[in-house]
Design a protein around this motif. Structure first.
Motif, short mmCIF file in Angstrom:
data_model
loop_
_atom_site.label_atom_id
_atom_site.label_comp_id
_atom_site.label_asym_id
_atom_site.label_seq_id
_atom_site.Cartn_x
_atom_site.Cartn_y
_atom_site.Cartn_z
N LEU A 118 37.10 58.17 43.79
CA LEU A 118 37.93 58.18 42.58
C LEU A 118 37.57 57.04 41.62
N LYS A 119 36.56 56.29 41.95
CA LYS A 119 36.10 55.16 41.10
C LYS A 119 37.24 54.18 40.79
N LEU A 120 38.00 53.82 41.84
CA LEU A 120 39.16 52.95 41.63
C LEU A 120 38.82 51.47 41.73
N ASN A 121 37.72 51.14 42.46
CA ASN A 121 37.36 49.73 42.58
C ASN A 121 36.96 49.18 41.23
N GLY A 122 37.31 47.93 40.96
CA GLY A 122 37.04 47.41 39.62
C GLY A 122 36.81 45.92 39.59
N THR A 123 36.81 45.38 38.38
CA THR A 123 36.66 43.94 38.19
C THR A 123 37.72 43.46 37.21
N TYR A 124 38.05 42.18 37.29
CA TYR A 124 38.96 41.61 36.29
C TYR A 124 38.53 40.20 35.94
N PRO A 125 38.83 39.75 34.71
CA PRO A 125 38.39 38.42 34.30
C PRO A 125 39.29 37.32 34.88
N ALA A 126 38.68 36.30 35.50
CA ALA A 126 39.42 35.13 35.99
C ALA A 126 38.52 33.92 35.87
N ASN A 127 38.99 32.87 35.25
CA ASN A 127 38.22 31.63 35.05
C ASN A 127 36.83 31.90 34.47
N ASN A 128 36.79 32.75 33.43
CA ASN A 128 35.56 33.05 32.71
C ASN A 128 34.51 33.83 33.50
N THR A 129 34.84 34.30 34.71
CA THR A 129 33.92 35.16 35.42
C THR A 129 34.62 36.47 35.75
N MET A 130 33.83 37.49 36.09
CA MET A 130 34.42 38.75 36.48
C MET A 130 34.52 38.82 38.00
N VAL A 131 35.73 39.01 38.51
CA VAL A 131 35.93 39.09 39.95
C VAL A 131 36.00 40.56 40.35
N ALA A 132 35.18 40.96 41.34
CA ALA A 132 35.19 42.35 41.80
C ALA A 132 36.20 42.50 42.93
N TYR A 133 36.85 43.68 42.99
CA TYR A 133 37.80 43.91 44.08
C TYR A 133 37.72 45.37 44.53
N ASN A 134 38.15 45.60 45.79
CA ASN A 134 38.20 46.95 46.32
C ASN A 134 39.65 47.40 46.43
N VAL A 135 39.84 48.70 46.45
CA VAL A 135 41.18 49.27 46.60
C VAL A 135 41.27 49.91 47.98
N ALA A 136 42.30 49.56 48.76
CA ALA A 136 42.46 50.10 50.11
C ALA A 136 43.60 51.10 50.15
N ASN A 137 43.64 51.93 51.18
CA ASN A 137 44.76 52.82 51.49
C ASN A 137 45.30 53.60 50.27
N VAL A 138 44.42 54.40 49.67
CA VAL A 138 44.79 55.15 48.47
C VAL A 138 45.96 56.10 48.72
N GLY A 139 45.94 56.79 49.88
CA GLY A 139 46.99 57.76 50.20
C GLY A 139 48.36 57.11 50.31
N GLY A 140 48.42 55.99 51.03
CA GLY A 140 49.70 55.27 51.20
C GLY A 140 50.25 54.80 49.87
N GLY A 141 49.37 54.27 49.04
CA GLY A 141 49.79 53.79 47.73
C GLY A 141 50.31 54.92 46.86
N PHE A 142 49.62 56.06 46.92
CA PHE A 142 50.00 57.23 46.13
C PHE A 142 51.40 57.70 46.53
N PHE A 143 51.67 57.74 47.85
CA PHE A 143 52.97 58.18 48.35
C PHE A 143 54.08 57.23 47.91
#
Lengths: 278, 129
Positions: free
Chosen positions: A137-162
């Motif tokens: 679902l292309k949910l993993n992303g990045t966000y800006p923190a302290n002038n750098t881009m931090v990458a993160y993963n998304v876990a347990n998509v089904g649980g979160g959706f429920f």
């Protein structure tokens, strides 16, 4: 009470609600409904309608800034909005048939839960495990923190959706953003960094609230005379709150004061609910 | 090297942020004007919100609100502003869908249209039920 008197009282109360709501991250809706129902003896259906409108205004207003900065995960928000809008629709329909005293009791319980959540220490974490669904679902992303881009993963998509489905039902039933439940889903279950989960939650709240607002609008829950001071007051209060937030380093004491007030209001709502006074 | 895209996620972010802000400003302006008219005309009357009776007929239907705006009735103008406010996140979804089409991200075009469909269904069933 005359129209002018009640308008000015609601305007002042909503301003305070918006101010404290934005300082603690709880949103104004949780204070608006007890203010209208307990203090001004407004029917809870009208209170829910007015609160929902103020929720749309504040979430759209603040989401605009976070989206532009690129903190919000738009794909994640869009995907989870499937769950929250279905939930909101179910909640809005339930609200039409459920007894007002039962709604008041559920509201009280959610208030206490939100207060506890606002006191919890926030921890930044990055999910280690890879989720197949998150990649598809292309949910993993990045966000800006302290002038750098931090990458993160998304876990347990089904649980979160429920969990989002449940958050949507509560939002539609009670006329609040149920931001606390949305953050539980994203922060607690899907293990998304706190900054991303709060801003994405905020981004979704407007759409969730709009889904139930269309039902309430047709049912005559959204009274213009009542919504006008609520929405203007909350928005101005939230604007002031966000200005203060930039200049203060610690808001922990505000959170404590607010948690105590909210718990007291919750007790009142539950008590009145059990005695069928609401 | 990935091929050059005409529109990227950052462009969509700018557009969405812009729509949300503009929607809130315009609708709040309309609500404020309506509020002034309402207070000027009905400020000294008394109101009761204790019992749920629904809202007055002239602000309940689209034609009623339109007629109210033309005849300069405060509550009709407020209600128009509130409808604009509710429409803001919905318009946001519509523009996200257009953005995903331009990105050729068909999966998210579908997801976005599904959310839009749920809201429209919600509006229609709310009316019929």
């Amino acid at each position: 009470m005359t129209v002018t008197e009640i308008t000015l009282i609601i305007l002042a109360g909503s301003y305070l609600a918006g101010l404290i709501g934005s300082l603690t991250g709880l949103g104004g809706g949780v204070v608006i409904i007890p203010l209208l129902t307990l203090l001004l003896n407004v029917n809870i259906h009208y209170a829910i309608g007015a609160s929902l409108i103020s929720v749309i205004a504040t979430s759209s207003g603040s989401a605009a800034a976070y989206v532009k900065e690129g903190i919000t995960n738009i794909r994640l928000g869009m995907f989870l909005e499937i769950a929250t809008t279905i939930g909101a629709m179910i909640g809005a329909v339930l609200a039409l048939y459920m007894q007002t005293s039962v709604i008041a009791i559920i509201f009280g319980l959610i208030l206490i839960f939100s207060a506890v959540m606002s006191l919890k220490k926030k921890k930044e974490h990055l999910a280690e495990q890879k989720s197949m669904w998150a990649q598809k679902l292309k949910l993993n992303g990045t966000y800006p923190a302290n002038n750098t881009m931090v990458a993160y993963n998304v876990a347990n998509v089904g649980g979160g959706f429920f969990m989002m489905l449940f958050a949507g039902v509560i939002s539609g039933l009670l006329g609040i953003g149920s931001g606390a439940l949305k953050v539980v889903a994203m922060d607690g279950i899907m293990r998304i960094p706190f900054k991303v989960s709060t801003t994405t939650s905020n981004f979704m709240i407007g759409v969730t609230a709009a889904a139930s607002a269309v039902v309430y609008l047709q049912r005559g829950y959204i009274d213009p005379g009542l919504s006008m001071p609520v929405v203007i007051g909350v928005l101005l209060g939230a604007l002031t709150g966000s200005k203060i937030l930039v200049h203060t380093s610690s808001s922990q004491w505000v959170r404590w004061v607010f948690a105590v007030i909210v718990t007291f209001l919750a007790g009142q709502m539950i008590y009145n609910g059990f005695n069928h006074k609401i | 090297m990935p091929e050059q895209k005409h529109i990227a996620d950052t462009d969509i972010q700018q557009i969405i942020g812009w729509i949300l802000r503009l929607g809130v400003i315009i609708s709040m302006g309309v609500v404020f004007v309506g509020g002034c008219v309402y207070l000027y005309r009905h400020g000294y009357e008394t109101v009761h919100y204790g019992e749920f009776v629904g809202i007055p007929g002239f602000v309940h239907s689209a034609s009623g609100i339109w007629h109210g705006i033309i005849t300069f009735r405060g509550r009709a103008i407020i209600q128009a502003g509130i409808i604009l406010l509710i429409a803001t996140p919905v318009i946001r979804i519509l523009f996200s869908a257009i953005g995903f089409v331009l990105e050729k991200d068909w999966l998210y075009t579908g997801i976005t249209l599904l959310v839009l469909f749920i809201i429209v269904a919600s509006a229609l069933t709310g009316h019929a039920g």
